[in-house]
Design a protein around this motif. Structure first.
Motif, PDB file in Angstrom:
ATOM      1  N   PHE A 166       0.646  -1.204   0.231  1.00  0.00           N
ATOM      2  CA  PHE A 166      -0.158   0.041   0.001  1.00  0.00           C
ATOM      3  C   PHE A 166       0.958   1.300  -0.062  1.00  0.00           C
ATOM      4  CE2 PHE A 166      -0.013  -2.196   4.202  1.00  0.00           C
ATOM      5  CZ  PHE A 166       0.804  -1.450   4.734  1.00  0.00           C
ATOM      6  N   ASN A 167       2.257   1.199  -0.089  1.00  0.00           N
ATOM      7  CA  ASN A 167       2.886   2.365  -0.132  1.00  0.00           C
ATOM      8  C   ASN A 167       4.597   1.949  -0.586  1.00  0.00           C
ATOM      9  OD1 ASN A 167       4.055   0.986   1.981  1.00  0.00           O
ATOM     10  ND2 ASN A 167       3.944   3.144   3.386  1.00  0.00           N
ATOM     11  N   ASP A 168       5.245   2.850  -0.770  1.00  0.00           N
ATOM     12  CA  ASP A 168       6.601   2.528  -1.288  1.00  0.00           C
ATOM     13  C   ASP A 168       7.361   1.557  -0.432  1.00  0.00           C
ATOM     14  OD1 ASP A 168       6.721   4.546   0.523  1.00  0.00           O
ATOM     15  OD2 ASP A 168       8.575   5.654  -0.503  1.00  0.00           O
ATOM     16  N   LEU A 169       7.182   1.707   1.007  1.00  0.00           N
ATOM     17  CA  LEU A 169       7.988   0.982   1.802  1.00  0.00           C
ATOM     18  C   LEU A 169       7.672  -0.520   1.746  1.00  0.00           C
ATOM     19  CD1 LEU A 169       9.055   2.040   5.578  1.00  0.00           C
ATOM     20  CD2 LEU A 169       8.195  -0.297   5.010  1.00  0.00           C
ATOM     21  N   ALA A 219       4.827   0.777  17.862  1.00  0.00           N
ATOM     22  CA  ALA A 219       5.829   0.416  18.894  1.00  0.00           C
ATOM     23  C   ALA A 219       7.239   1.229  18.811  1.00  0.00           C
ATOM     24  CB  ALA A 219       6.530  -0.903  18.678  1.00  0.00           C
ATOM     25  N   PHE A 220       7.554   1.820  17.558  1.00  0.00           N
ATOM     26  CA  PHE A 220       8.727   2.548  17.457  1.00  0.00           C
ATOM     27  C   PHE A 220       8.389   3.918  18.046  1.00  0.00           C
ATOM     28  CE2 PHE A 220      11.140   5.655  15.394  1.00  0.00           C
ATOM     29  CZ  PHE A 220      12.766   5.015  15.371  1.00  0.00           C
ATOM     30  N   PRO A 256      12.942   9.970  11.615  1.00  0.00           N
ATOM     31  CA  PRO A 256      11.904   9.072  10.452  1.00  0.00           C
ATOM     32  C   PRO A 256      12.716   8.146  10.058  1.00  0.00           C
ATOM     33  CG  PRO A 256      11.341  11.737  10.410  1.00  0.00           C
ATOM     34  CD  PRO A 256      12.456  11.379  11.434  1.00  0.00           C
ATOM     35  N   PRO A 257      14.153   8.309   9.281  1.00  0.00           N
ATOM     36  CA  PRO A 257      14.550   7.245   8.781  1.00  0.00           C
ATOM     37  C   PRO A 257      14.905   5.975   9.543  1.00  0.00           C
ATOM     38  CG  PRO A 257      15.970   9.482   8.236  1.00  0.00           C
ATOM     39  CD  PRO A 257      14.832   9.436   9.277  1.00  0.00           C
ATOM     40  N   SER A 258      15.175   6.235  11.097  1.00  0.00           N
ATOM     41  CA  SER A 258      15.128   5.076  11.837  1.00  0.00           C
ATOM     42  C   SER A 258      13.747   4.016  11.833  1.00  0.00           C
ATOM     43  CB  SER A 258      15.703   5.373  13.321  1.00  0.00           C
ATOM     44  OG  SER A 258      16.877   5.887  13.182  1.00  0.00           O
ATOM     45  N   VAL A 270      10.494  -0.502  10.355  1.00  0.00           N
ATOM     46  CA  VAL A 270       8.999  -0.930   9.950  1.00  0.00           C
ATOM     47  C   VAL A 270       9.490  -1.892   8.571  1.00  0.00           C
ATOM     48  CG1 VAL A 270       7.065  -0.523   8.795  1.00  0.00           C
ATOM     49  CG2 VAL A 270       7.743   0.977  10.768  1.00  0.00           C
ATOM     50  N   ARG A 271      10.619  -1.524   7.785  1.00  0.00           N
ATOM     51  CA  ARG A 271      10.880  -2.191   6.726  1.00  0.00           C
ATOM     52  C   ARG A 271      11.495  -3.682   7.099  1.00  0.00           C
ATOM     53  NH1 ARG A 271      15.897  -3.354   4.134  1.00  0.00           N
ATOM     54  NH2 ARG A 271      15.727  -3.380   1.724  1.00  0.00           N
TER      55      ARG A 271
END
Length: 291
Positions: free
Chosen positions: A31-34, A249-250, A262-264, A269-270
């Protein structure tokens, strides 16, 4: 998959070996790029074929142009067989839009229509898809539950084997999704599945079966249904839950530490998405089967 085929591959080729050898390819709704990048990374990491699915809701929220550009960019040079599939789509104009854009297969969901009208329109969709070199998944019974605004919580009415076979022979769909007691979304109680229905269909008409409502089934149920001919196993809810819970959780930890990075968040999540997808590939038997 046969002859060492890799990269973007027709759905029929993706499913031929799994159907013959009785393992399954995960068909995961992104549902998104990630989530798209992560499930593709899991496929490469596990040397597994993969079916990437998009819902009508995702196509509309991102746009078919951007979504397809993401797909072509992320699959350029990929070393495993992958394919792009439009999941549960009752709208002919969206099917046409995605086929023109380059989707490799579509599920025309006309299950709310009378069977005769479903067949008539599915024949048209199959002819349209063939013109683009694409495949079609069909169904004549609604899968219980709502997924991305499509479907109903009412129990699905099942057709007879004779009706199902008439649909398959008339439409010539490449994949069939029967109702066997499965449901979209999270199961509120353990499902009672009619696994014999899969065996009866495959024995009478050897076509790869798509198992919908896979999130929440037991490992034993997955293995049994795959052994009977379910070569495509749809996963949507499990990925959504993993994605949302990983974010939650993050962010809770970030709030406690008052550290906003955000990058972390994206990396965490990735990795959780990769682990989920990889576990499914190993369970379904597709890991190590690429090429």
């Amino acid at each position: 998959m046969r002859g060492g085929v890799v990269g973007v591959t027709p759905l029929t080729e993706i499913l031929a070996k799994p159907f013959d050898e009785r393992f399954a390819v995960p068909a995961i709704n992104v549902f998104n790029d990630l989530t798209l990048e992560a499930v593709l990374a899991a496929a490469v990491e596990n040397a597994s074929p993969l079916i990437v699915q998009t819902s009508v809701k995702t196509v509309r929220s991102i746009g078919s142009d951007v979504l397809y550009a993401m797909w072509t960019s992320m699959t350029a040079g990929i070393e495993v067989p992958v394919t792009l599939h439009l999941d549960h789509c009752p709208e002919r104009e969206v099917i046409t839009e995605c086929l023109r854009r380059g989707w490799n297969s579509v599920l025309f969901d006309a299950s709310k229509l009378p069977v005769e009208e479903n067949m008539r329109q599915t024949v048209e969709v199959v002819a349209e898809a063939r013109a683009y070199g694409a495949a079609v998944e069909g169904e004549i019974e609604s899968i219980t539950g709502v997924e991305d605004d499509v479907g109903s919580d009412a129990a699905a009415e099942r057709q007879t084997l004779a009706v199902a076979l008439e649909f398959l022979r008339t439409t010539q769909v490449d994949v069939f999704a029967p109702a066997i007691g499965n449901a979209h979304g999270s199961y509120k109680k353990a499902p009672v599945l009619d696994a014999q229905r899969v065996s009866d269909l495959v024995a009478a008409y050897p076509v790869p079966i798509a198992l919908h409502g896979g999130s929440g089934l037991s490992d034993e149920q997955f293995r049994d249904l795959i052994s009977r001919g379910c070569a495509k196993v749809n996963i949507s809810t499990a990925l959504k839950e993993t994605y949302m819970k990983s974010n939650l959780a993050f962010l809770r930890t970030a709030a406690e530490r008052r550290k906003w990075d955000p990058p972390s968040l994206f990396r965490t999540v990735r990795q959780d998405v990769i682990e989920l997808a990889g576990s499914l590939m190993r369970l379904f038997g597709s890991a190590g089967r690429a090429g």
